[in-house]
Each structure stands twice: as structure tokens, then as C-alpha cells.
Design an enzyme around this catalytic site. Structure first.
Site, short mmCIF file in Angstrom:
data_model
loop_
_atom_site.label_atom_id
_atom_site.label_comp_id
_atom_site.label_asym_id
_atom_site.label_seq_id
_atom_site.Cartn_x
_atom_site.Cartn_y
_atom_site.Cartn_z
N GLY A 155 0.86 -1.19 0.00
CA GLY A 155 0.00 0.00 0.00
C GLY A 155 0.89 1.24 0.00
CB ILE A 157 3.20 2.53 4.73
CG1 ILE A 157 2.24 3.58 5.31
CG2 ILE A 157 4.46 2.44 5.57
CD1 ILE A 157 1.69 3.26 6.70
NE ARG A 238 -2.74 -1.25 14.36
CZ ARG A 238 -2.29 -0.02 14.03
NH1 ARG A 238 -1.02 0.20 13.88
NH2 ARG A 238 -3.14 0.98 13.88
CD GLU A 267 1.83 -2.43 20.09
OE1 GLU A 267 1.36 -1.29 20.28
OE2 GLU A 267 2.18 -2.84 18.98
CG HIS A 285 2.57 1.29 17.94
ND1 HIS A 285 1.54 0.40 17.97
CD2 HIS A 285 2.39 2.00 16.79
CE1 HIS A 285 0.77 0.56 16.91
NE2 HIS A 285 1.27 1.53 16.16
CB ILE A 286 7.80 5.55 17.91
CG1 ILE A 286 8.99 4.65 17.51
CG2 ILE A 286 7.66 5.66 19.42
CD1 ILE A 286 10.35 5.27 17.77
C1 DGY Z 1 -1.39 3.96 12.60
O1 DGY Z 1 -1.66 5.06 12.12
O2 DGY Z 1 -2.03 2.95 12.33
C2 DGY Z 1 -0.23 3.92 13.54
O3 DGY Z 1 0.09 2.65 13.94
C3 DGY Z 1 -0.53 4.82 14.72
O4 DGY Z 1 0.67 5.19 15.25
#
Ligand code: DGY
Length: 325
Positions: A155, A157, A238, A267, A285-286
Site C-alpha cells: 500500500g 507505506i 501491527r 502491547e 510503536h512510534i
Molecule cells: C497507525 O496510524 O495505524 C499507527 O500505527 C498509529 O501510530
């Protein structure tokens, strides 16, 4: 009368200011997640909610929110929302795609480079006084340049991650349920392959698929066993896409070389096995957490809510069926 909205977690001042112009705002600026019961109580009279991935928006909650029209998530991932349950009640749901692509791709690369060059492992040694001088065979890492990158989930990202690979002269493989347009493949110099081929051929495997029942434990013991012994696995999407216990075993017994993880099952209570391993870079998770990106995400969610509550179609509507009469 202005529509009533709840902001479930701390946001930026400008987000609240913008919302206040258009809505009557109830906000939890203490930045602790509301319990499901308190969330339901505070949503009982609200038409909109600006929430985050720490809020579970499920059908039991929606039952108690008779006035709700929009659930605006401050995240691109929305596995915290039961979208079919929203749709069944004609509640719109929205997310924040686009604004976080580059920051999240940068973090995936940070994990790749960090795991390949053992940055956090050796940093601990420097701090512990274990560095006694230069040696030829000291803390040898893995080259990223000219290696094969395998991206699972192409996608926005995933594509941003692939774009960055050109600077490292990498061969890029990807797996996606649907092949991306040929023009995009050409631009990214990326080839579609089966998941099996990707697992067997990639030196770096980056996971960027959304979490859903279909992607739960997409990477488990069998998939790890198919990877090269030198492979490095990156999860920047995730928790739950990877079977963490299987990954810990694979990192411990040398099935794969290393991992870089920004997300975990359960988490923030990650499997303590990770803490015993030197060959894993751990981040909390940053992925999207830069000042500019988090501001943009919060504002995008606020705008989705305001548009929905003023009769429009939120730009990032996930469930258009919710608007059908
Ligand atoms: C998202 O946008 O899904 C990210 O994991 C949030 O930080």
C-alpha cells in the site's frame, strides 16, 4: 446547536481549537485511555468521537451510543474499530491515510538499518563499558546495500519503503493480494512474487499489511523456517501479524539473524522473551511519531469528524455504505 464530540486521548492544542469552532467538545486531556465503561458513559450523548488505537470501538460500546454518527480514528490502521458494527448502525468510520506514510517508512528503515548494523546492541555495550578498542571482527553486521528487500503489503507505506530502497541499490520484491499498477512497479523497480518466494529470497522482510483475522500470525514458525538464516524481519505495521513466541524462538536458535519491531502482540506488555535477545531492535510503536506527522494525524481525524457532522462526506471515510439510505 453545535454537535457534541468526545476526544478520548490527549491531542494538540490546535486540534482542540479547531474542533471547538465547530463542535461542543468533551475531551480527556489526561492522556490515559478511558475504560470501556467510562468511554460508553462519555459517549452516550455524543454524535462524534475522535479516538485512537487504544480505544476499542466494538458493538457492545456502540449499543450504548445511540447518537453517534462518526468514529474518527487518529491512525491509519483501524483494527480497534468494528467497522461492520458501525456500518450496521449507519455510523461512519474514518482513518488518517497519507499523512503518515513517509514517517512510518522512515521508521521501518531505521529498524532495518539498526538491526542490520546492530546499533542498539552495540550501544548497550558502549554504555556498559564493554568496548575496549577496535577489532577487525568486532560486532560484524549485515550489508543493507545491494541486498534483496521483500515488502509484504504494498500500500502507500509499503511503496514509500520501496522508494527508499533505490538509494541502497537494492533488489525489491513485494507481495500483495493485488498486484500494484505496472507503472508503479516500474517506478519502484519492484517485482511481485508469491509470499513463499519472498520469504525464501529476501534478505530483509518488511511487513506492512493491515492487521485483520486474515493476517493474524501471517508470519509464524513455518514462515520463519522458510527465511534465509541471514534474514532480518521488520514489523512496522501491527502486533499480531507476527506470532511473537515463534519469532522469539527463531531469533534465539538462529533460524533468522535479527528483527526490528515497532509493534507487538498485547502491547505494551510485550513477550519478555524479546528482552533476553540481543538480535532484536525494539521500538514502542512510534512509526508515525514525529511532531509534524502526529499533528497532521490529529488534525486529519478532527476534520473527518467535522465534515461528517456538518453533512459532508469525510475525506477518509472507511465505510461509505454507512451513508446509504
Ligand atoms: C497507525 O496510524 O495505524 C499507527 O500505527 C498509529 O501510530
Amino acid at each position: 446547536m453545535k454537535p457534541k464530540v468526545l476526544v478520548t486521548r490527549e491531542v494538540f492544542d490546535e486540534t482542540l481549537q479547531y474542533l471547538t469552532v465547530h463542535c461542543e467538545v468533551d475531551s480527556n486531556q489526561e492522556d490515559t485511555a478511558l475504560t470501556p465503561n467510562v468511554l460508553a458513559q462519555r459517549l452516550a450523548d455524543k454524535e462524534g468521537v475522535i479516538c485512537s488505537l487504544t480505544d476499542r470501538i466494538d458493538s457492545a460500546l456502540l449499543e450504548r451510543c445511540p447518537k453517534l454518527k462518526i468514529v474518527a480514528n487518529i491512525a491509519v490502521g483501524y483494527n480497534n474499530i468494528d467497522v461492520p458494527a458501525c456500518t450496521a448502525r449507519r455510523i461512519m468510520a474514518s482513518n488518517t491515510p497519507g499523512v503518515l506514510d513517509d514517517s512510518t517508512a522512515d521508521l521501518a528503515w531505521t529498524l532495518m538499518l539498526g538491526a542490520a548494523r546492530r546499533v542498539t546492541e552495540v550501544e548497550r555495550k558502549v554504555r556498559n563499558g564493554e568496548w575496549t578498542g577496535w577489532r577487525l571482527k568486532q560486532w560484524l553486521g549485515t550489508d543493507v546495500h545491494h541486498a534483496t528487500l521483500g515488502i509484504v503489503g504494498m500500500g502507500r507505506i509499503g511503496q514509500a519503503i520501496a522508494r527508499r530502497a533505490a538509494g541502497f541499490d537494492m533488489r525489491v520484491l513485494y507481495h500483495n493480494r493485488k498486484r500494484v499498477a505496472e507503472e508503479i512497479e516500474r517506478k519502484l523497480n519492484a517485482s511481485w512474487v508469491s509470499l513463499d518466494q519472498l520469504l525464501r529470497e529476501a534478505d530483509f522482510i518488511v511487513l506492512q499489511v493491515p492487521y485483520s483475522p486474515a493476517t493474524h500470525h501471517l508470519i509464524g514458525a513455518d514462515e520463519l523456517a522458510k527465511m534465509k538464516p541471514g534474514a532480518i524481519l521488520i514489523n512496522s505495521t501491527r502486533g499480531g501479524v507476527v506470532d511473537d513466541a515463534a519469532l522469539i524462538a527463531a531469533l534465539g536458535n538462529g533460524t533468522i539473524r535479527a528483527a526490528g519491531l515497532d509493534v507487538f502482540e498485547n502491547e505494551p506488555n510485550l513477550n519478555p522473551g524479546f528482552l533476553e535477545l540481543d538480535n532484536v531492535v525494539l521500538a514502542p510503536h512510534i512509526g508515525s511519531s514525529t511532531e509534524a506527522t502526529r499533528r497532521a494525524m490529529a488534525m486529519t481525524a478532527a476534520k473527518n469528524a467535522v465534515v461528517a457532522l456538518t453533512g459532508g462526506i469525510p475525506p477518509n471515510l472507511i465505510n461509505p455504505e454507512a451513508r446509504k439510505s
